[in-house]
Design an enzyme around this catalytic site. Structure first.
Site, mmCIF file in Angstrom:
data_model
loop_
_atom_site.group_PDB
_atom_site.id
_atom_site.type_symbol
_atom_site.label_atom_id
_atom_site.label_comp_id
_atom_site.label_asym_id
_atom_site.label_seq_id
_atom_site.Cartn_x
_atom_site.Cartn_y
_atom_site.Cartn_z
ATOM 1 N N GLN A 1 22.207 14.549 5.224
ATOM 2 C CA GLN A 1 23.414 14.386 4.649
ATOM 3 C C GLN A 1 23.600 14.454 3.262
ATOM 4 O O GLN A 1 23.032 13.549 2.699
ATOM 5 C CB GLN A 1 24.098 13.473 5.625
ATOM 6 C CG GLN A 1 25.621 13.343 5.140
ATOM 7 C CD GLN A 1 26.455 14.429 5.861
ATOM 8 O OE1 GLN A 1 26.433 14.469 6.976
ATOM 9 N NE2 GLN A 1 27.241 15.020 4.926
ATOM 10 N N SER A 2 24.326 15.451 2.740
ATOM 11 C CA SER A 2 24.865 15.254 1.286
ATOM 12 C C SER A 2 25.152 13.911 0.874
ATOM 13 O O SER A 2 26.063 13.100 1.750
ATOM 14 C CB SER A 2 25.397 16.325 0.812
ATOM 15 O OG SER A 2 24.899 17.498 0.782
ATOM 16 N N PRO A 3 25.222 13.347 -0.264
ATOM 17 C CA PRO A 3 26.068 12.159 -0.663
ATOM 18 C C PRO A 3 27.404 12.398 -0.666
ATOM 19 O O PRO A 3 28.044 13.708 -0.808
ATOM 20 C CB PRO A 3 25.401 11.926 -1.841
ATOM 21 C CG PRO A 3 24.411 12.616 -2.297
ATOM 22 C CD PRO A 3 24.336 13.903 -1.423
#
Length: 220
Positions: free
Chosen positions: A68-70
């Site tokens: 999951q991207s930041p």
């Protein structure tokens, strides 16, 4: 058994801190995006093991090589997308559904595509009807719902397939992460009748999505 998000101590305070220290200080300046990310409980859209880390400024593992991207990467993409209340939005790389949930507070309609069955199941349950979740290849998008006003590729890709671009109406906006010589960047562009291009606007860590690799040439 999944832990209810209400049982996670400090999640509301952590979300407020994310908005104050990660988003507002780093270019997420669209008031509607900030308000939406302040409301959406990010932990709901993550596997149980990652929920305590939902508001940290880093990528989180989702299993089977996916991450999951930041929050900042998603916030910057949605800010650059300039989603309007009347827009129909396609999210590619839904993962657990977080970006789709935020976009659903900004747009009239959201369609989210995810290829991983486990993540699609998590997203479908967490979204609870806020957005339409489609399970299938990411690079195919969802032509049955086209045309879209906005395409958000929530992660980095080596190339944006023509099949996805063609699902965006002329004049529609596209935002995506790009993989450029091992570095991930965020980029945006507008689809025109004569062509399409992306312009980078931020160098930032974001999830690399599967299925968008450029063909490799022969080596000797």
């Amino acid at each position: 058994m999944m832990t209810a998000t209400a049982d996670l101590p400090g999640s509301q305070a952590a979300r407020a801190a994310m908005v104050a220290s990660q988003l507002r200080t780093s270019g997420v300046n669209d008031a509607r995006v900030v308000a939406a990310m302040a409301q959406v409980e990010r932990e709901k859209f993550l596997p149980e093991s990652q929920r305590p880390f939902a508001y940290r400024d880093r990528s989180l593992p989702l299993g089977d090589g996916r991450v999951q991207s930041p929050p900042l990467a998603t916030g910057l993409l949605l800010t650059e997308a300039a989603i309007r209340p009347e827009d129909k939005v396609l999210i590619v790389g839904a993962a657990g559904g977080y970006a789709a949930a935020v976009a659903a507070k900004l747009a009239a309609q959201v369609v989210a595509v995810e290829t991983d069955a486990a993540l699609a199941g998590l997203a479908r349950a967490a979204l609870a009807g806020q957005a339409e979740l489609v399970e299938g290849p990411l690079d195919a998008g969802y032509a049955a719902g086209a045309p879209y006003d906005v395409l958000v590729i929530d992660g980095a890709v080596e190339q944006v397939p023509v099949a996805l671009v063609e699902q965006v109406r002329p004049g529609g906006r596209i935002v995506a992460g790009l993989v450029d010589r091992g570095v991930t960047r965020l980029a945006s562009g507008v689809r025109s009748a004569g062509g399409f291009g992306l312009t980078s606007f931020a160098d930032i860590e974001c999830a690399v999505l599967p299925g968008f690799e450029k063909p490799r040439g022969f080596t000797f």
